[in-house]
Motif scaffolding. Structure first.
Motif, PDB file in Angstrom:
ATOM      1  N   GLN A   1       0.849  -1.176   0.000  1.00 12.79           N
ATOM      2  CA  GLN A   1       0.000   0.000   0.000  1.00 12.79           C
ATOM      3  C   GLN A   1       0.889   1.231   0.000  1.00 12.79           C
ATOM      4  OE1 GLN A   1      -3.455   0.123   0.201  1.00 12.79           O
ATOM      5  NE2 GLN A   1      -3.655  -2.074   0.084  1.00 12.79           N
ATOM      6  N   GLY A   2       0.743   2.052  -0.969  1.00 11.35           N
ATOM      7  CA  GLY A   2       1.540   3.268  -1.062  1.00 11.35           C
ATOM      8  C   GLY A   2       0.854   4.430  -0.384  1.00 11.35           C
ATOM      9  N   THR A   3       0.408   4.251   0.866  1.00  3.48           N
ATOM     10  CA  THR A   3      -0.367   5.299   1.528  1.00  3.48           C
ATOM     11  C   THR A   3       0.424   6.589   1.697  1.00  3.48           C
ATOM     12  OG1 THR A   3       0.222   4.390   3.677  1.00  3.48           O
ATOM     13  CG2 THR A   3      -1.887   3.710   2.756  1.00  3.48           C
ATOM     14  N   VAL A   4       1.694   6.483   2.066  1.00  4.38           N
ATOM     15  CA  VAL A   4       2.486   7.695   2.263  1.00  4.38           C
ATOM     16  C   VAL A   4       2.617   8.442   0.945  1.00  4.38           C
ATOM     17  CG1 VAL A   4       4.757   8.582   2.893  1.00  4.38           C
ATOM     18  CG2 VAL A   4       3.721   6.748   4.234  1.00  4.38           C
ATOM     19  N   ASN A   5       2.958   7.720  -0.104  1.00  8.03           N
ATOM     20  CA  ASN A   5       3.079   8.362  -1.414  1.00  8.03           C
ATOM     21  C   ASN A   5       1.729   8.851  -1.913  1.00  8.03           C
ATOM     22  OD1 ASN A   5       5.827   8.018  -1.544  1.00  8.03           O
ATOM     23  ND2 ASN A   5       5.686   6.081  -2.622  1.00  8.03           N
ATOM     24  N   PHE A   6       0.679   8.082  -1.642  1.00  7.70           N
ATOM     25  CA  PHE A   6      -0.660   8.484  -2.070  1.00  7.70           C
ATOM     26  C   PHE A   6      -1.043   9.814  -1.432  1.00  7.70           C
ATOM     27  CE2 PHE A   6      -5.244   8.533  -1.121  1.00  7.70           C
ATOM     28  CZ  PHE A   6      -5.736   8.567  -2.415  1.00  7.70           C
ATOM     29  N   TYR A   7      -0.837   9.939  -0.117  1.00  5.41           N
ATOM     30  CA  TYR A   7      -1.182  11.176   0.574  1.00  5.41           C
ATOM     31  C   TYR A   7      -0.323  12.333   0.091  1.00  5.41           C
ATOM     32  CZ  TYR A   7      -4.214   8.557   3.674  1.00  5.41           C
ATOM     33  OH  TYR A   7      -5.219   7.777   4.167  1.00  5.41           O
ATOM     34  N   LYS A   8       0.942  12.074  -0.172  1.00  8.94           N
ATOM     35  CA  LYS A   8       1.814  13.124  -0.686  1.00  8.94           C
ATOM     36  C   LYS A   8       1.317  13.607  -2.041  1.00  8.94           C
ATOM     37  CE  LYS A   8       6.131  11.894   1.620  1.00  8.94           C
ATOM     38  NZ  LYS A   8       7.491  11.385   1.445  1.00  8.94           N
ATOM     39  N   GLU A   9       0.880  12.676  -2.871  1.00 13.75           N
ATOM     40  CA  GLU A   9       0.349  13.041  -4.190  1.00 13.75           C
ATOM     41  C   GLU A   9      -0.946  13.839  -4.062  1.00 13.75           C
ATOM     42  OE1 GLU A   9       1.660  12.709  -7.296  1.00 13.75           O
ATOM     43  OE2 GLU A   9       3.449  12.077  -6.209  1.00 13.75           O
ATOM     44  N   VAL A  10      -1.818  13.434  -3.139  1.00 14.32           N
ATOM     45  CA  VAL A  10      -3.085  14.148  -2.934  1.00 14.32           C
ATOM     46  C   VAL A  10      -2.811  15.570  -2.445  1.00 14.32           C
ATOM     47  CG1 VAL A  10      -5.162  14.251  -1.493  1.00 14.32           C
ATOM     48  CG2 VAL A  10      -4.509  12.110  -2.568  1.00 14.32           C
ATOM     49  N   VAL A  11      -1.894  15.707  -1.493  1.00 15.33           N
ATOM     50  CA  VAL A  11      -1.547  17.032  -0.974  1.00 15.33           C
ATOM     51  C   VAL A  11      -0.954  17.891  -2.081  1.00 15.33           C
ATOM     52  CG1 VAL A  11       0.048  18.241   0.582  1.00 15.33           C
ATOM     53  CG2 VAL A  11      -1.291  16.309   1.427  1.00 15.33           C
ATOM     54  N   LYS A  12      -0.073  17.306  -2.872  1.00 17.14           N
ATOM     55  CA  LYS A  12       0.553  18.038  -3.982  1.00 17.14           C
ATOM     56  C   LYS A  12      -0.504  18.511  -4.984  1.00 17.14           C
ATOM     57  CE  LYS A  12       4.201  17.297  -7.417  1.00 17.14           C
ATOM     58  NZ  LYS A  12       5.127  16.303  -7.968  1.00 17.14           N
ATOM     59  N   LYS A  13      -1.433  17.615  -5.311  1.00 17.17           N
ATOM     60  CA  LYS A  13      -2.496  17.968  -6.260  1.00 17.17           C
ATOM     61  C   LYS A  13      -3.405  19.064  -5.690  1.00 17.17           C
ATOM     62  CE  LYS A  13      -6.210  15.977  -8.983  1.00 17.17           C
ATOM     63  NZ  LYS A  13      -7.002  14.796  -9.297  1.00 17.17           N
ATOM     64  N   ASN A  14      -3.756  18.958  -4.400  1.00 21.79           N
ATOM     65  CA  ASN A  14      -4.609  19.964  -3.778  1.00 21.79           C
ATOM     66  C   ASN A  14      -3.925  21.324  -3.720  1.00 21.79           C
ATOM     67  OD1 ASN A  14      -6.953  18.525  -3.390  1.00 21.79           O
ATOM     68  ND2 ASN A  14      -6.349  17.773  -1.385  1.00 21.79           N
ATOM     69  N   LYS A  15      -2.622  21.342  -3.468  1.00 20.86           N
ATOM     70  CA  LYS A  15      -1.893  22.605  -3.453  1.00 20.86           C
ATOM     71  C   LYS A  15      -1.940  23.266  -4.826  1.00 20.86           C
ATOM     72  CE  LYS A  15       1.295  21.846   0.359  1.00 20.86           C
ATOM     73  NZ  LYS A  15       2.706  21.699   0.767  1.00 20.86           N
ATOM     74  N   LYS A  16      -1.799  22.462  -5.879  1.00 22.26           N
ATOM     75  CA  LYS A  16      -1.886  23.005  -7.245  1.00 22.26           C
ATOM     76  C   LYS A  16      -3.278  23.555  -7.517  1.00 22.26           C
ATOM     77  CE  LYS A  16       1.634  20.285  -9.643  1.00 22.26           C
ATOM     78  NZ  LYS A  16       1.877  19.264 -10.672  1.00 22.26           N
ATOM     79  N   LEU A  17      -4.309  22.801  -7.138  1.00 18.06           N
ATOM     80  CA  LEU A  17      -5.694  23.248  -7.355  1.00 18.06           C
ATOM     81  C   LEU A  17      -5.986  24.519  -6.568  1.00 18.06           C
ATOM     82  CD1 LEU A  17      -7.642  19.857  -7.262  1.00 18.06           C
ATOM     83  CD2 LEU A  17      -7.286  21.334  -9.247  1.00 18.06           C
ATOM     84  N   ASN A  18      -5.510  24.590  -5.328  1.00 20.47           N
ATOM     85  CA  ASN A  18      -5.735  25.784  -4.506  1.00 20.47           C
ATOM     86  C   ASN A  18      -5.018  26.998  -5.087  1.00 20.47           C
ATOM     87  OD1 ASN A  18      -7.266  24.233  -2.796  1.00 20.47           O
ATOM     88  ND2 ASN A  18      -5.693  24.031  -1.229  1.00 20.47           N
ATOM     89  N   ALA A  19      -3.803  26.803  -5.576  1.00 13.09           N
ATOM     90  CA  ALA A  19      -3.056  27.913  -6.187  1.00 13.09           C
ATOM     91  C   ALA A  19      -3.768  28.401  -7.455  1.00 13.09           C
ATOM     92  CB  ALA A  19      -1.631  27.482  -6.510  1.00 13.09           C
ATOM     93  N   LEU A  20      -4.277  27.460  -8.245  1.00 10.64           N
ATOM     94  CA  LEU A  20      -5.008  27.819  -9.460  1.00 10.64           C
ATOM     95  C   LEU A  20      -6.289  28.579  -9.110  1.00 10.64           C
ATOM     96  CD1 LEU A  20      -5.183  27.555 -12.556  1.00 10.64           C
ATOM     97  CD2 LEU A  20      -6.389  25.400 -12.202  1.00 10.64           C
TER      98      LEU A  20
END
Length: 174
Positions: A29-48
């Motif tokens: 289970q790549g939970t750590v990487n999954f959460y990092k990816e979700v946070v990264k994606k949300n930061k991009k969406l919030n900046a946009l």
């Protein structure tokens, strides 16, 4: 003949069923990487979204908006420069507010609410915004989705990741 067939089937069944089962390995289970990816994606969406709202605000030449340190913008409709009393944590306030999209289309009509500052669940940006107000002031807040209802909306009229506006009147501080 019938007995030989049954005996033969029993032998085959025994041979086949005696095979050891191989233990399955759990999937990694790549939970750590999954959460990092979700946070990264949300930061991009919030900046946009922030960029889109700043662009929208810059096109509004009629009103002057202030950026708050808490991630939303606001403008005074009615400002009181005499009164100095502002709500503090645990103060009880009576407000009226409405909610609309950023184009001014009403989502929820004006309603009154008694709100205990920092003690009740309410729109996060308005929790901070009310503390900026004085009795009798009217402020319109422009709130990005991550400071409003976020990635889930309100389950009724406010959509997923929808920025909103809210015009709040501080009627009374108790």
């Amino acid at each position: 003949m019938k007995c030989n067939l049954i005996f033969f089937l029993l032998i085959i069944l025994t041979v086949v069923s005696c095979k050891d089962t191989e233990a399955r390995r759990p999937k990694k289970q790549g939970t750590v990487n999954f959460y990092k990816e979700v946070v990264k994606k949300n930061k991009k969406l919030n900046a946009l979204e922030k960029k889109r709202l700043e662009n929208w605000i810059s096109k509004d030449t009629v009103h002057t908006y202030k950026a708050s340190k808490n991630g939303f913008w606001y403008r005074y409709v009615v400002k009181d420069s005499v009164n100095l009393v502002q709500p503090k944590a645990k103060s009880s306030v009576l407000i009226s507010y409405d909610i609309s999209d950023i184009h001014g289309n009403i989502i929820y009509q004006k309603q009154e609410k008694t709100y205990k500052v920092d003690q009740e669940d309410f729109i996060p940006a308005l929790q901070d915004g009310i503390k900026l107000m004085k009795k009798g002031e009217i402020i319109t807040f422009v709130i990005p989705s991550y400071r409003a209802f976020g990635v889930i909306g309100d389950g009724e009229k406010i959509m997923v990741n929808q920025p909103i506006q809210s015009t709040v009147t501080l009627i009374e501080i108790k």
